[in-house]
Scaffold this active site. Structure first.
Site: not given
Ligand SMILES: *[C@@H]1O[C@H](CO)[C@@H](O)[C@H](O)[C@H]1NC(C)=O
Ligand SMILES: *[C@@H]1O[C@H](CO)[C@@H](O)[C@H](O)[C@H]1NC(C)=O
Ligand SMILES: *[C@@H]1O[C@H](CO)[C@@H](O)[C@H](O)[C@H]1NC(C)=O
Ligand SMILES: *[C@@H]1O[C@H](CO)[C@@H](O)[C@H](O)[C@H]1NC(C)=O
Ligand SMILES: *[C@@H]1O[C@H](CO)[C@@H](O)[C@H](O)[C@H]1NC(C)=O
Ligand SMILES: *[C@@H]1O[C@H](CO)[C@@H](O)[C@H](O)[C@H]1NC(C)=O
Ligand SMILES: *[C@@H]1O[C@H](CO)[C@@H](O)[C@H](O)[C@H]1NC(C)=O
Ligand SMILES: *[C@@H]1O[C@H](CO)[C@@H](O)[C@H](O)[C@H]1NC(C)=O
Length: 736
Positions: A200, A524, A140
């Site tokens: 994220h 996600s 990620d």
């Protein structure tokens, strides 16, 4: 509407923008970054880097190879990344040791209440030691190690099997929770740290395996306990995104390391647009080698829905996750000065103290002459002196950005497709559906002095949940329409989880708020939920293969509340993840590397290619009388694309492995009944011992499907205690 709206929802907007602003750097005009994939590592003495250099040397005439070479893949599979001219690429393509050459492209990145909603309550049965020995590899944007979700208080040293070292770089210290961190710079320079400067990666990692943290919220919204699916597990963070983007060649490097380090599960909330053949898709390649080493990879389906055939995660050895709602929705209300309140979507942390402000439509907030573009609040079309201190109405969601830039106090926009999800914006904002937006427009026209206010967001109970959210990418599978994708769905809407404390919670760079928990939506967010569930299953069954874990999760998934929806399997695959049932599935559908090789043969890979990919002397099975088909893969769902208007007969050979104990008898049922003729032979099995395998055939006959139609039912093997359910889907979509 779709494209622009989707961009705004794209949680990786930030990276995308940065990528654009960096791409003008002058690097070797006509050389582009390619991945040269060479399959499995050969057995015996082999020095990959030397081999890679010599290959590169042989095709590069001018200058040195230093300007071309990017990195080698040498720990878990074979290959390298290099900058090549078109000519050099063509020369390489003809070499026999090479499986494929493909451009490295930029991939896009695509919670408290959510775990309870899935039935994984705080007090469920757990295996604490096994959980603490489980390591989840997160590929990620990095991680922020000092967040409470990643504190190692109460954690002992990592399990002995662990081979990963901490190479987090500048200002980064691992601990007993984050046992590994590594960063990959796209082109050799940049911020040398695994620290998450996007948010994220911290969000996804904490969703999969974050600690239990009580009483957290986003400015009081969605208050509750934040926790990962397996809070006692460890995290290995592989940062593949830098300001230049999340490149294929970095993603592949992370797989190369994660597999060799010995992670148990890999989760990748990244995707590209469109369908890629498996040998040119870094996530398909990486996850194939992970599967060969016993590691299951979870991948997000993508955020390109609701159109059909938009799912981009397609390989059968991957587990592809769609996104659905949870029973807690975040909404915002607009209160009009005439006393009416209208409901919309947004995560609005701002308090306007119920004071009303003038309402101005975009077309009246501009002195530019294109009324149409002003109505949409296109970039640069609003004038500060006309909108300052007002709430601006924009006929398109992206208009919020312009309202903010122009100094409006608030923004109201309309979105006909994506009204089932709420996003954090940098100013008081709310997005309405068409009906509600038109009500405000009619109020605007009905009074001399239209005024309104936007209230702080609140949470409501959504009794319709779970339903697959509009943005979640849909099947069918564009590469192999006979393999169902997505495989499963999990919570991906309005998820609260940890966040990088140095970046704004919204898409706007000049939003000055900083938070440790943020609310995000996307596949996600759903992907790490299933990664947590897979890790949970693995703690009960440490010796299960990736396909057994995947099968257990798929066959126990619950049927969604969307029975009247015609494309339902292409929305959610087998259904909604149900982790506590998945630890005891009764039977599993297993596939090993040999089965996946046979699958590759069935879609046209030859002996030479499958040997390179598998690294052994695999050959394609001698084709039987009826040939081979992807339908023959022992997949836990059964899908066939058939031509419209023609009678058909399709066969799904399958085998199940008994994972219960004691004697038991399983009977096949087709539920619900369909007009199609479906026969399961044999339809009764007796099992005596763990690990016993039984084979059967499912034969489906029909007189012909109408154009672009889909019919579905399920095969359920039941012993009265377990229901092992596989969707059976026949469709004529995209068939010519
Ligand atoms: C280093 O890490 C600390 C957190 O421990 C953070 O607050 C700080 O901003 C970081 N410094 C840099 C230069 O990234
Ligand atoms: C609302 O009230 C709070 C506290 O009284 C104040 O800080 C804030 O500035 C007010 N907001 C507006 C938009 O007036
Ligand atoms: C807004 O613009 C429209 C069309 O340009 C015009 O008809 C209308 O009178 C304007 N309204 C206000 C309040 O200025
Ligand atoms: C818009 O939302 C309202 C509820 O706030 C609902 O009654 C209405 O049917 C929705 N309209 C559309 C077009 O979805
Ligand atoms: C206020 O405006 C809305 C939208 O035009 C309308 O539906 C509602 O009836 C109005 N309320 C009153 C009390 O006039
Ligand atoms: C399905 O959704 C409807 C509302 O759309 C709700 O009334 C019903 O209770 C739901 N059923 C289940 C089983 O959740
Ligand atoms: C494949 O390799 C195995 C062991 O490496 C060997 O036993 C077997 O004979 C080989 N098969 C073929 C067809 O070459
Ligand atoms: C299971 O079945 C086998 C064969 O039918 C029988 O011999 C055995 O006694 C059974 N075991 C139990 C525990 O019922």
């Amino acid at each position: 509407m779709g494209k622009f709206g989707a961009l705004l929802f794209n949680v990786f907007f930030t990276v995308f923008i940065l990528a654009l602003s960096f791409s003008c750097k002058a690097i070797d005009e006509d050389r582009k970054a390619y991945i040269v994939y060479m399959g499995a590592l050969p057995d015996g003495v082999y020095t990959p880097s030397t081999h890679h250099f010599s290959i590169l040397q042989s095709i590069i005439q001018d200058s040195s190879i230093a300007g071309s070479f990017i990195r080698s893949y040498k720990r878990s599979f074979n290959g390298f990344a290099a900058k090549l001219t078109d000519q050099e690429r063509q020369k390489l393509a003809s070499m026999k040791e090479i499986v494929s050459i493909f451009r490295s492209e930029i991939f896009q990145t695509q919670t408290t209440r959510s775990w309870d909603f899935m039935g994984l309550h705080e007090k469920i049965d757990r295996k604490p030691t096994a959980e603490s020995d489980t390591i989840i590899g997160v590929i990620d944007t990095g991680i922020w190690p000092e967040l409470e979700s990643f504190s190692d208080e109460g954690f002992g040293p990592p399990p002995k099997k662990w081979k990963g070292a901490c190479t987090g770089g500048t200002n980064f210290t691992c601990n007993n929770k984050i046992v590994r961190a590594r960063y990959y710079l796209s082109f050799g320079s940049g911020y040398e740290s695994a620290r998450d400067l996007v948010g994220h990666g911290s969000h996804t990692a904490s969703t999969a395996a974050g600690n239990n943290i009580k009483d957290v919220s986003f400015y009081g919204i969605a208050e509750g306990t934040a926790r990962g699916g397996v809070p006692s597990s460890r995290i290995a963070a592989y940062k593949v995104c830098d300001p230049e983007g999340c490149y294929s060649h970095s993603i592949l490097a992370a797989f190369d390391d994660a597999i060799a380090d010995g992670v148990d599960i890999i989760t990748v909330s990244l995707g590209s647009s469109g369908a890629h053949a498996f040998e040119v898709d870094p996530i398909a390649i990486g996850s194939f080698h992970a599967m060969a080493k016993g590691i299951l990879t979870l991948n997000s389906a993508g955020n390109s829905g609701p159109s059909l055939q938009t799912v981009s995660s397609l390989a059968p050895w991957l587990m592809t996750v769609a996104a659905s709602s949870i029973d807690r929705r975040i909404i915002s209300k607009v209160s009009l000065a005439n006393g009416t309140t209208i409901i919309g979507s947004s995560v609005n942390s701002f308090k306007l103290n119920e004071t009303t402000f003038p309402l101005v439509h975009g077309r009246n907030g501009s002195t530019r002459c294109s009324e149409l573009r002003a109505r949409l609040c296109e970039e640069g079309f609003l004038d500060r002196c006309l909108v300052e201190g007002t709430i601006v109405l924009c006929d398109r969601v992206i208009g919020i950005k312009e309202a903010y830039r122009a100094g409006a106090l608030g923004s109201i926009s309309v979105d006909g497709t994506f009204s089932d999800v709420s996003f954090v914006s940098p100013l008081p904002a709310v997005t309405l559906n068409q009906t509600n937006y038109m009500a405000i427009i009619s109020y605007l026209c009905s009074t001399e002095d239209p005024r309104a206010t936007i209230l702080q967001s609140e949470t409501i109970k959504d009794i319709a949940a779970p339903v697959v959210v509009s943005f979640s990418s849909r099947g069918p599978n564009a590469i192999t329409p006979d393999i169902m994708k997505p495989d499963i769905t999990a919570p991906g809407v309005d998820i609260l989880a940890s966040y990088s404390p140095v970046v704004p919670p919204s898409d706007s760079f000049d939003d000055t708020r900083r938070v440790k928990y943020n609310i995000m939506s996307g596949t996600s967010m759903s992907c790490p939920h299933v990664a947590g569930a897979a890790a949970y299953v693995k703690t009960f069954h440490p010796d299960w293969s990736p396909s057994a874990i995947k099968s257990a999760l798929m066959t126990t998934a619950f049927i969604m509340n969307d029975t009247d929806h015609p494309n339902k399997e292409f929305d959610h695959g087998s259904g909604h993840v149900n982790p506590t049932t998945a630890i005891n599935p009764g039977l599993v559908y297993e596939s090993s590397e040999v089965d996946y090789v046979a699958f590759l043969c069935s879609i046209g890979y030859d002996d030479v290619k499958v040997r390179r990919i598998s690294g052994d002397n695999s050959t394609c099975p001698k084709s039987s009388e009826e040939g081979s088909s992807p339908r023959y893969l022992n997949y836990p769902s059964m899908t066939a694309q058939v031509p419209a208007g023609k009678p058909f007969m399709v066969r799904f050979p399958r085998r199940v492995t008994y994972v219960g104990d004691g004697n038991s008898t399983y009977t096949a049922r087709i539920l619900p009944k369909l007009k199609l003729h479906i026969k399961v032979t044999p339809s009764v099995f007796s099992f005596q011992s763990l690990g016993e395998e039984k084979s059967f055939d499912v034969i489906v006959k029909g007189k012909g499907l109408s154009d672009n139609s889909i019919v579905s039912t399920s095969l359920v093997w039941t012993d009265r205690f377990h229901n092992v359910r596989s969707p059976i889907v026949l469709h004529s979509l995209f068939s010519t």
